[in-house]
Design an enzyme around this catalytic site. Sequence first.
Site, mmCIF file in Angstrom:
data_model
loop_
_atom_site.group_PDB
_atom_site.id
_atom_site.type_symbol
_atom_site.label_atom_id
_atom_site.label_comp_id
_atom_site.label_asym_id
_atom_site.label_seq_id
_atom_site.Cartn_x
_atom_site.Cartn_y
_atom_site.Cartn_z
ATOM 1 C CG ASN A 7 -5.695 1.426 12.369
ATOM 2 O OD1 ASN A 7 -4.516 1.689 12.379
ATOM 3 N ND2 ASN A 7 -6.249 0.735 13.360
ATOM 4 C CE LYS A 43 -3.129 2.876 2.586
ATOM 5 N NZ LYS A 43 -3.653 3.237 3.921
#
Length: 262
Positions: free
Chosen positions: A213, A104
Amino acid sequence: MANSTSDFTLAGKTYSSRLLVGSGKYRDLEQTRLATEASGAEIITVAIRRVNIGQDVNAPSLLDAVPPSRYTILPNSAGCYNAEDAIYTLRLGRELLDGQTLTKLEVLGDEKSLYPNMPETIKAAKTLVKEGFDVMVYCSDDPIQAKILEDIGCVAVMPLASLIGSGMGILNPWNLALIIERATVPILVDAGVGTASDAAIAMELGCDGVLMNSAIAGAQDPVRMARAMKLAVEAGREAFLAGRIPKRFAASPSSPMAGRVV
């Protein structure tokens, strides 16, 4: 590019969960493990600069809580503010994960907004794709920039819903819809999700997945919130596939008048 089935294919591998989760901000590794399990996620992002996955042999490793035998560990370049640092960080991640190419890319513009630096992101993406990385890329919700990243060869484009960690939800659904409409690679919302309804909305718009997250790790009960996010992503996907009714300016009776008993 919204798939027609519930499964999610990324860089040639198929996953049953469309929820991707981060591994930071938890109280400890045990809470990380429990929340990750509750989320049902199969792809776990790891900030190489902040989380130990083998860099320090004398410290606890995240991989003890979320083992690569069970999860796809997705190294990311969080904390990088230029292309060179991001490229170096992701090369390190590939080494630590035995040559894994899925990664990522995240290049930030400044420490206050954490907004993506698109010129540096594009620069890094070009280099990483040439080096054989399968790049999932964090970007602005600009349809033109998203298409440039797709054309470079990124395997997934990940526009923000709102600022990282803000919990503000999807502030510009129209831009996301434009990105989704034009894309031929998976589109995942990354950043800004605050609660389950935000995740459901992203999926109802036609996103292929959601990455989060803070919304889970920062909740009062992370494990319960992880479970809620799992259900929200599934419900949003089902609603998208089912096809919502059109919005109307007039009422429409749910019971038909024809054939009624007087």
